[in-house]
Design a protein around this motif. Structure first.
Motif, PDB file in Angstrom:
ATOM      1  N   VAL A  80       3.882   0.392   2.567  1.00  0.00           N
ATOM      2  CA  VAL A  80       3.785  -0.514   3.711  1.00  0.00           C
ATOM      3  C   VAL A  80       3.033  -1.769   3.286  1.00  0.00           C
ATOM      4  CG1 VAL A  80       3.931   1.286   5.463  1.00  0.00           C
ATOM      5  CG2 VAL A  80       1.692   0.661   4.523  1.00  0.00           C
ATOM      6  N   LYS A  81       3.049  -2.764   4.189  1.00  0.00           N
ATOM      7  CA  LYS A  81       2.518  -4.067   3.780  1.00  0.00           C
ATOM      8  C   LYS A  81       0.995  -4.116   3.738  1.00  0.00           C
ATOM      9  CE  LYS A  81       2.589  -6.119   8.383  1.00  0.00           C
ATOM     10  NZ  LYS A  81       3.045  -7.248   9.209  1.00  0.00           N
TER      11      LYS A  81
ATOM     12  N   PHE B 219       0.844  -1.192   0.000  1.00  0.00           N
ATOM     13  CA  PHE B 219       0.000   0.000   0.000  1.00  0.00           C
ATOM     14  C   PHE B 219       0.880   1.243   0.000  1.00  0.00           C
ATOM     15  CE2 PHE B 219      -2.812  -3.272   1.296  1.00  0.00           C
ATOM     16  CZ  PHE B 219      -4.093  -2.867   0.948  1.00  0.00           C
ATOM     17  N   GLU B 220       0.817   1.968  -1.123  1.00  0.00           N
ATOM     18  CA  GLU B 220       1.523   3.253  -1.158  1.00  0.00           C
ATOM     19  C   GLU B 220       0.886   4.195  -0.145  1.00  0.00           C
ATOM     20  OE1 GLU B 220       3.212   3.911  -5.679  1.00  0.00           O
ATOM     21  OE2 GLU B 220       1.256   4.744  -5.141  1.00  0.00           O
ATOM     22  N   VAL B 221       1.745   4.899   0.605  1.00  0.00           N
ATOM     23  CA  VAL B 221       1.250   5.895   1.560  1.00  0.00           C
ATOM     24  C   VAL B 221       1.431   7.261   0.906  1.00  0.00           C
ATOM     25  CG1 VAL B 221       1.462   6.851   3.864  1.00  0.00           C
ATOM     26  CG2 VAL B 221       1.941   4.425   3.475  1.00  0.00           C
ATOM     27  N   ILE B 222       0.316   7.963   0.733  1.00  0.00           N
ATOM     28  CA  ILE B 222       0.318   9.231  -0.011  1.00  0.00           C
ATOM     29  C   ILE B 222      -0.129  10.358   0.926  1.00  0.00           C
ATOM     30  CG2 ILE B 222      -0.575  10.432  -2.040  1.00  0.00           C
ATOM     31  CD1 ILE B 222      -1.337   7.506  -3.066  1.00  0.00           C
ATOM     32  N   VAL B 223       0.732  11.361   1.083  1.00  0.00           N
ATOM     33  CA  VAL B 223       0.422  12.506   1.939  1.00  0.00           C
ATOM     34  C   VAL B 223       0.320  13.750   1.059  1.00  0.00           C
ATOM     35  CG1 VAL B 223       1.164  13.940   3.877  1.00  0.00           C
ATOM     36  CG2 VAL B 223       1.648  11.480   3.892  1.00  0.00           C
ATOM     37  N   ASP B 224      -0.896  14.306   0.988  1.00  0.00           N
ATOM     38  CA  ASP B 224      -1.154  15.474   0.133  1.00  0.00           C
ATOM     39  C   ASP B 224      -0.582  15.278  -1.270  1.00  0.00           C
ATOM     40  OD1 ASP B 224      -2.574  16.798   2.049  1.00  0.00           O
ATOM     41  OD2 ASP B 224      -0.948  18.111   2.682  1.00  0.00           O
ATOM     42  N   GLY B 225      -0.811  14.086  -1.837  1.00  0.00           N
ATOM     43  CA  GLY B 225      -0.397  13.807  -3.209  1.00  0.00           C
ATOM     44  C   GLY B 225       1.014  13.287  -3.365  1.00  0.00           C
ATOM     45  N   GLU B 226       1.804  13.283  -2.287  1.00  0.00           N
ATOM     46  CA  GLU B 226       3.196  12.827  -2.370  1.00  0.00           C
ATOM     47  C   GLU B 226       3.325  11.417  -1.785  1.00  0.00           C
ATOM     48  OE1 GLU B 226       7.595  13.768  -0.413  1.00  0.00           O
ATOM     49  OE2 GLU B 226       5.859  14.985   0.145  1.00  0.00           O
TER      50      GLU B 226
ATOM     51  N   ASP C 104      -3.997  15.327   4.114  1.00  0.00           N
ATOM     52  CA  ASP C 104      -4.806  14.273   3.482  1.00  0.00           C
ATOM     53  C   ASP C 104      -3.912  13.046   3.294  1.00  0.00           C
ATOM     54  OD1 ASP C 104      -6.804  12.909   2.141  1.00  0.00           O
ATOM     55  OD2 ASP C 104      -6.187  13.686   0.189  1.00  0.00           O
ATOM     56  N   VAL C 105      -4.149  12.015   4.095  1.00  0.00           N
ATOM     57  CA  VAL C 105      -3.347  10.781   4.016  1.00  0.00           C
ATOM     58  C   VAL C 105      -4.201   9.681   3.398  1.00  0.00           C
ATOM     59  CG1 VAL C 105      -2.004   9.081   5.303  1.00  0.00           C
ATOM     60  CG2 VAL C 105      -2.044  11.463   6.076  1.00  0.00           C
ATOM     61  N   THR C 106      -3.748   9.167   2.259  1.00  0.00           N
ATOM     62  CA  THR C 106      -4.484   8.105   1.566  1.00  0.00           C
ATOM     63  C   THR C 106      -3.524   6.956   1.242  1.00  0.00           C
ATOM     64  OG1 THR C 106      -4.071   9.165  -0.582  1.00  0.00           O
ATOM     65  CG2 THR C 106      -6.139   9.705   0.540  1.00  0.00           C
ATOM     66  N   THR C 107      -4.099   5.833   0.823  1.00  0.00           N
ATOM     67  CA  THR C 107      -3.277   4.695   0.411  1.00  0.00           C
ATOM     68  C   THR C 107      -3.750   4.195  -0.948  1.00  0.00           C
ATOM     69  OG1 THR C 107      -4.723   3.167   1.599  1.00  0.00           O
ATOM     70  CG2 THR C 107      -2.758   3.948   2.769  1.00  0.00           C
ATOM     71  N   LYS C 108      -2.837   3.516  -1.640  1.00  0.00           N
ATOM     72  CA  LYS C 108      -3.164   2.949  -2.949  1.00  0.00           C
ATOM     73  C   LYS C 108      -2.532   1.571  -3.043  1.00  0.00           C
ATOM     74  CE  LYS C 108      -2.477   3.756  -7.899  1.00  0.00           C
ATOM     75  NZ  LYS C 108      -1.789   4.623  -8.896  1.00  0.00           N
ATOM     76  N   LYS C 109      -3.346   0.585  -3.393  1.00  0.00           N
ATOM     77  CA  LYS C 109      -2.842  -0.782  -3.501  1.00  0.00           C
ATOM     78  C   LYS C 109      -1.951  -0.885  -4.736  1.00  0.00           C
ATOM     79  CE  LYS C 109      -5.788  -4.050  -2.544  1.00  0.00           C
ATOM     80  NZ  LYS C 109      -6.838  -5.099  -2.659  1.00  0.00           N
TER      81      LYS C 109
END
Length: 440
Positions: free
Chosen positions: A94-95, A82-89, A143-148
């Motif tokens: 992480v697993k 899972f990519e950890v994305i903070v305000d687009g960055e 804004d904290v998001t994740t991407k598989k």
């Protein structure tokens, strides 16, 4: 009899037909279980996209075995992160989602005071006054998001490193070794920091107390996330009292006397604190309740002008008392030798207040060898008086004083065998017998 047929497609290409989709799903599960031994704890999935097209036909013919074999030959298993994305960055991978949730929760917990439900009782930073703190809200500002994403296990950022990235913005910590002559402010300036940041990075440092060889962290931190919290604080605060001055024409201008002592008041103050990463960004007063009004201090301040020159008639410099050692030659009680005593010693007083013998200017205050704490007054026309062995001094060099005004307190400083006043009168710096000048 009508049959249902499933055409199986892998990455858009048909590989065969089956009479039941579960055959494909079972195979997929089996392959994922086999891959578990290779990838361990990571989330697994097929790299391929598997889809179906349904056909209903009385003459439908399926080939389960051939389709399974064809799928085995093309199926690829991969680890999922899972990519950890903070305000687009993207700041790391992480697993699983649970790791991200746990890290963010731990970061927030670091800024939550020890609470009992939503209330905490703590000591104020600025005073020992107890206060009640209610935590109203706490959240991550960014804004904290994740991407598989498909990954190699080597691409995974450990939970510890990801926590550090969130908190500090970097995994590298630059260290500076203290050299001779270094100060905290100079070290901070060299590394693009301010003094406050230096103390935050090095909490063990107290004030400017650093030593040659000390290792100080000088990494400029840029946290990836900001914990924004709102607290409501209720605490007791002191209300300072006012000082009111009253004119008194019976006292000289440099004299004052307290008529009424002041008393601090007390009030209960409620305010909200907006904090970012534990530091107060905004304080808003919500309510103030006065529990006790302050009592003002009343001070009488003299208005009489202090004479520029002495009157020439000296008054007794103590409250009562008598001469215990006269002016003239004597055996010095400390040194035990025959020596000129340039003043008189006075003791046996009812009050240790020392008073100016005449109007004059303070030309010396401080420690004088042999004399201890000493005051010298200039009365004009070459006349001076000296007051020695004082326990404390109440005037400063340059002050104008009036006859009878308190200038110090009797003591036993310097070369002294007991509490007394050594009092001198000098004319053009020549010692004279004080008793010849008092009252004359």
């Amino acid at each position: 009899q009508q049959h249902i047929l499933y055409h199986v497609y892998v990455d858009g290409k048909e590989i065969g037909t089956v009479d039941n989709k579960s055959i494909i799903e079972i195979l997929k599960s089996q392959e994922l279980r086999k891959a578990k031994s290779k990838y361990g704890e990571y989330t697994l999935d097929t790299k391929n996209e598997i889809s179906y097209v349904v056909e209903e036909d009385f003459k439908a013919v399926y080939n389960n075995l051939e389709t399974i074999q064809a799928l085995k030959s093309v199926m690829e298993i991969e680890a999922i992160g899972f990519e950890v994305i903070v305000d687009g960055e993207v700041i790391g991978i992480v697993k699983d989602q649970a790791t991200v949730d746990r890290i963010l929760d731990n970061i927030k917990q670091a800024y939550i005071p020890q609470t009992k439900k939503d209330k905490v009782v703590a000591a104020s930073i600025s005073s020992s006054t107890p206060k009640d703190i209610h935590l109203d809200s706490i959240e991550i500002k960014e804004d904290v998001t994740t991407k598989k994403v498909a990954i190699s296990p080597n691409d995974i950022t450990s939970e510890e490193d990801m926590f550090t990235l969130f908190k500090k913005g970097t995994l590298e910590e630059k260290v500076y070794i203290v050299e001779q002559g270094d100060t905290i402010s100079e070290i901070a300036q060299k590394h693009g920091l301010n003094t406050k940041q230096m103390y935050q990075l090095n909490p063990e440092v107290e004030g400017e107390l650093i030593h040659i060889g000390d290792e100080l962290v000088v990494t400029a931190l840029t946290p990836k996330v900001t914990v924004e919290s709102i607290e409501t604080v209720t605490q007791m605060e002191k209300i300072p009292y006012k000082v009111v001055y009253q004119k008194d024409n019976s006292m000289f201008m440099n004299e004052s006397k307290t008529i009424q002592n002041g008393q601090e008041g007390q009030m209960e103050v409620t305010f909200t604190l907006l904090k970012e990463n534990g530091y107060v960004e905004e304080k808003t007063i919500v309510d103030e309740k006065i529990l006790k009004e302050p009592k003002e201090k009343v001070v009488a301040k003299g208005t009489k002008i202090v004479p520029v020159k002495g009157s020439g008639i000296y008054s007794w410099p103590t409250v009562g008392g008598f001469v215990t050692s006269p002016f003239g030659y004597r055996t010095n009680p400390v040194e035990g030798v025959w020596k000129m005593h340039t003043g008189v010693d006075i003791s046996g007083v009812s009050d240790r207040t020392i008073k100016a013998a005449d109007h004059g200017s303070v030309i010396f205050t401080g420690w004088k060898s042999g004399y201890g704490n000493t005051i010298i007054l200039d009365h004009g026309n070459g006349k001076t008086t000296l007051y020695a062995h004082l326990s404390s001094i109440s005037v400063s060099k340059g002050n104008k004083v009036a006859k009878g005004q308190k200038i110090g307190v009797m003591g036993s400083t310097g070369r002294s065998t007991g509490t007394h006043l050594h009092f001198e009168v000098r004319v053009n710096d020549v010692p004279k017998n004080p008793l010849n000048y008092i009252g004359k």
